[in-house]
Motif scaffolding. Structure first.
Motif, PDB file in Angstrom:
ATOM      1  N   GLN A  41       1.190  -1.090  -0.084  1.00 37.28           N
ATOM      2  CA  GLN A  41      -0.403  -0.230  -0.197  1.00 37.28           C
ATOM      3  C   GLN A  41       0.774   0.974  -0.416  1.00 37.28           C
ATOM      4  OE1 GLN A  41      -2.457  -0.687   3.594  1.00 37.28           O
ATOM      5  NE2 GLN A  41      -3.645  -1.061   2.225  1.00 37.28           N
ATOM      6  N   LEU A  42       2.072   1.169   0.707  1.00 44.38           N
ATOM      7  CA  LEU A  42       2.985   2.422   0.879  1.00 44.38           C
ATOM      8  C   LEU A  42       3.750   2.732  -0.438  1.00 44.38           C
ATOM      9  CD1 LEU A  42       4.390   2.193   4.427  1.00 44.38           C
ATOM     10  CD2 LEU A  42       3.165   3.950   3.710  1.00 44.38           C
ATOM     11  N   VAL A  43       4.082   1.685  -1.592  1.00 44.82           N
ATOM     12  CA  VAL A  43       5.047   1.414  -2.162  1.00 44.82           C
ATOM     13  C   VAL A  43       3.766   1.876  -3.620  1.00 44.82           C
ATOM     14  CG1 VAL A  43       5.655   0.373  -4.238  1.00 44.82           C
ATOM     15  CG2 VAL A  43       6.663  -0.154  -2.320  1.00 44.82           C
ATOM     16  N   ALA A  44       2.445   1.584  -3.696  1.00 48.04           N
ATOM     17  CA  ALA A  44       1.016   1.797  -4.693  1.00 48.04           C
ATOM     18  C   ALA A  44       1.506   3.742  -4.520  1.00 48.04           C
ATOM     19  CB  ALA A  44      -0.524   1.508  -4.235  1.00 48.04           C
ATOM     20  N   GLU A  45       0.637   4.276  -3.166  1.00 51.17           N
ATOM     21  CA  GLU A  45       0.785   6.079  -2.488  1.00 51.17           C
ATOM     22  C   GLU A  45       1.435   6.400  -3.173  1.00 51.17           C
ATOM     23  OE1 GLU A  45      -1.096   8.969  -2.598  1.00 51.17           O
ATOM     24  OE2 GLU A  45      -2.198   6.684  -2.032  1.00 51.17           O
ATOM     25  N   LEU A  46       2.952   6.512  -2.548  1.00 57.56           N
ATOM     26  CA  LEU A  46       4.774   6.706  -3.214  1.00 57.56           C
ATOM     27  C   LEU A  46       4.780   6.521  -4.558  1.00 57.56           C
ATOM     28  CD1 LEU A  46       6.691   5.664  -0.458  1.00 57.56           C
ATOM     29  CD2 LEU A  46       5.211   7.944  -0.360  1.00 57.56           C
ATOM     30  N   ALA A  47       4.386   5.794  -5.868  1.00 62.82           N
ATOM     31  CA  ALA A  47       4.819   5.231  -6.558  1.00 62.82           C
ATOM     32  C   ALA A  47       3.757   6.377  -7.517  1.00 62.82           C
ATOM     33  CB  ALA A  47       4.946   3.877  -7.246  1.00 62.82           C
ATOM     34  N   ASN A  48       2.016   6.061  -7.527  1.00 66.99           N
ATOM     35  CA  ASN A  48       1.345   7.116  -7.725  1.00 66.99           C
ATOM     36  C   ASN A  48       1.924   8.614  -7.914  1.00 66.99           C
ATOM     37  OD1 ASN A  48      -1.127   7.166  -9.772  1.00 66.99           O
ATOM     38  ND2 ASN A  48      -1.755   7.882  -7.384  1.00 66.99           N
ATOM     39  N   ASN A  49       2.302   8.869  -6.119  1.00 62.32           N
ATOM     40  CA  ASN A  49       2.443  10.608  -6.424  1.00 62.32           C
ATOM     41  C   ASN A  49       4.106  11.077  -7.381  1.00 62.32           C
ATOM     42  OD1 ASN A  49       0.765  10.917  -4.260  1.00 62.32           O
ATOM     43  ND2 ASN A  49       2.104  10.603  -1.917  1.00 62.32           N
ATOM     44  N   ALA A  50       4.599  10.057  -7.344  1.00 62.85           N
ATOM     45  CA  ALA A  50       5.845   9.833  -8.163  1.00 62.85           C
ATOM     46  C   ALA A  50       5.708  10.210  -9.227  1.00 62.85           C
ATOM     47  CB  ALA A  50       6.751   9.129  -8.121  1.00 62.85           C
ATOM     48  N   ILE A  51       4.644   9.721  -9.714  1.00 64.15           N
ATOM     49  CA  ILE A  51       4.173   9.796 -11.554  1.00 64.15           C
ATOM     50  C   ILE A  51       2.952  10.293 -11.848  1.00 64.15           C
ATOM     51  CG2 ILE A  51       4.643   7.617 -12.064  1.00 64.15           C
ATOM     52  CD1 ILE A  51       1.439   7.002 -12.013  1.00 64.15           C
TER      53      ILE A  51
END
Length: 125
Positions: A41-51
């Motif tokens: 869940q954390l990676v999904a959110e951080l990666a989405n923010n990055a893109i």
């Protein structure tokens, strides 16, 4: 002697790259025999923010997972927009704050920024 385990990969700053970051996180944590649900869940959110907020056309983002000997998992997502630091946490960063034991940001090297989160990643009993 450093007993940390590290996984790092550069991914395209696209929705496909963000999905791949999440899937690779799950696989890496399975390989390390660690729980993956919260990290996913954390990676999904951080990666989405990055893109979404850190994307620069033609530039990738980087995912780094580090597991310390003390069973702390550090997740870092580095994007190409060091000039776009998170100011007011939106829903996504509020979720990160709720799920992570600690999180933050750091600039550099130019032109990048990294958003990181840490959580306990003990082996299941």
């Amino acid at each position: 002697m450093n007993d940390e385990l590290t996984f790092t990969i550069r991914l395209s700053a696209t929705h496909r790259g963000a999905r791949l970051a999440r899937r690779l996180t799950v696989q890496q944590l399975l390989d390390w025999a660690r729980p993956f649900e919260t990290a996913e869940q954390l990676v999904a959110e951080l990666a989405n923010n990055a893109i979404t907020h850190g994307r620069v056309p033609g530039r990738d983002f980087r995912l780094t997972l580090t597991l310390t000997p003390a069973d702390t998992l550090r997740i870092e997502v580095t994007d190409a927009r060091g000039d776009a630091m998170p100011r007011e946490p939106g829903y996504g960063l509020l979720l990160v704050e709720a799920l992570a034991d600690a999180w933050g940001t750091r600039l550099g090297p130019p032109p990048t920024k990294t958003v990181w989160a840490e959580l306990e990643a003990s082996k299941p009993s």
